[in-house]
Write a protein that holds these residues in place. Structure first.
Motif, short mmCIF file in Angstrom:
data_model
loop_
_atom_site.label_atom_id
_atom_site.label_comp_id
_atom_site.label_asym_id
_atom_site.label_seq_id
_atom_site.Cartn_x
_atom_site.Cartn_y
_atom_site.Cartn_z
N ALA A 29 -8.04 1.08 -0.34
CA ALA A 29 -6.96 0.13 -0.06
C ALA A 29 -7.31 -1.26 -0.57
N THR B 143 -3.94 3.82 0.57
CA THR B 143 -5.18 3.69 1.35
C THR B 143 -6.14 4.84 1.09
N LEU C 284 0.82 -1.22 0.00
CA LEU C 284 0.00 0.00 0.00
C LEU C 284 0.85 1.26 0.00
#
Length: 351
Positions: A291, A240, A234
């Motif tokens: 995410a 996210t 991520l």
């Protein structure tokens, strides 16, 4: 368009090994750092309850905090498994290479050769990790990064010895370049030594991270059946959606780790595309987060086994777990791949 989010996740084979793991690994870099013992135990409980069986750690976690000498994350995992009595259900991965030991009087590490990938240190470090984890074996023992001072033959020979002793089931590597990985695979083949079944690279949709993996490492992994368990899928939290173009940084102990290069307009284009797709799914009545879209894209990539995620709380973990069962359409996958395409980025820079 396939929109089902309720399919039970299928466990994935790790490379050519006999290990089968949950599609998202639980990282433990935060244990003893941004998550205390109680929070860490709760996160592991929630992960296990969701069907998770793959926890990744390292001997050095988290020796960058205060006077921590390392091993704290392993100790927390060991206490958790002992209390739950679930060692047989888990695939435990840890790493060796980094410096271990108390800080000296001048604030510097006192090494005493307590690092590297030499035979001496690998065997000692493995025995120490087994003690901290309160287990008699490690499922996946990984070389954390390259040790240029130690021949790869010595490293692989020591790791092979650990497998023969029953201390380790399989071996892997982390942060190896493509040529280093090929050197290791070739050496294992020619010397009849244990071979790396997996690699743990940095990999995400961000520029230049995506290119760094896909340009050379991905073809090697696909060709030779090496499992991929990437860290920071991520992008340090950027994917996210909590970071916004032009907005102040949120309160986070890791926010400053995101470099100026990471906060580029091109990378924010990627974030906004992920958020748009999540929004379209939400408008259709699904509970989809930015995410989750990023993780679903990664899980659809070649050679991918299990991206490694970190969570400081149960709520944060549960948000990420939704990426396991999210199925993106071919159109959505193509849109994400296009906006993050590193070949196109290079062409644009050359104009």
């Amino acid at each position: 368009m396939t929109t089902s989010n309720n399919d039970a996740p299928a466990y994935r084979r790790l490379g050519r090994s006999g290990l089968h793991v949950f599609p998202l690994g639980l990282g433990s870099m935060q244990f003893g750092w941004s998550a205390d013992e109680e929070a860490s135990q709760s996160v592991m409980d929630a992960y296990y309850a969701a069907g998770g069986n793959f926890i990744d750690t390292a001997d050095i976690y988290t020796n960058w905090t205060g006077s921590n000498a390392g091993g704290v994350s392993e100790e927390m995992i060991g206490r958790w498994m002992k209390a739950r009595g679930n060692r047989a259900d888990m695939v435990i991965a840890t790493k060796v290479r980094g410096p271990m030991g108390e800080r000296g009087s001048e604030g510097r590490k006192s090494m005493h050769q307590r690092e590297g990938l030499s035979r001496r240190w690998i065997i000692q470090a493995c025995e120490d990790s087994l003690r901290r984890l309160q287990t008699d074996h490690i499922d996946l023992y990984q070389a954390h990064w390259v040790d240029a001072q130690t021949p790869i033959e010595e490293t692989l020979s020591a790791l092979t010895e650990l497998v023969k002793r029953g201390y380790v089931r399989y071996i892997g590597c982390s942060n190896f370049s493509a040529w280093r990985l090929m050197q290791a695979l070739w050496t294992s083949d020619k010397r009849n030594l244990e071979s790396f079944v997996s690699i743990q690279p940095e990999y995400s949709l961000l520029t230049p991270t995506r290119a760094n993996f896909e340009r050379e490492l991905m073809p090697v992994c696909v060709e030779y059946g090496v499992g991929v368990i990437p860290w920071s899928p991520l992008g340090g939290g950027l994917l996210t959606g909590k970071y916004r173009r032009g907005a102040p940084l949120p309160e986070s102990v890791r926010a400053d780790e995101n470099s100026a290069q990471r906060f580029s307009d091109r990378n924010f284009d990627v974030v906004e595309t992920l958020s748009k797709i999540a929004g379209q799914r939400q408008a259709a009545g699904e509970q989809v987060l930015t995410a989750q879209v990023a993780l679903a894209w990664m899980l659809a990539q070649p050679a991918m086994t299990a991206p490694i995620i970190g969570a400081n709380s149960v709520a944060q973990l549960q948000e990420l777990l939704g990426g396991v069962t999210l199925r993106l359409s071919s159109e959505e996958l193509a849109e994400i791949s296009t906006v993050s395409d590193w070949e196109r980025a290079r062409t644009e820079l050359e104009r």
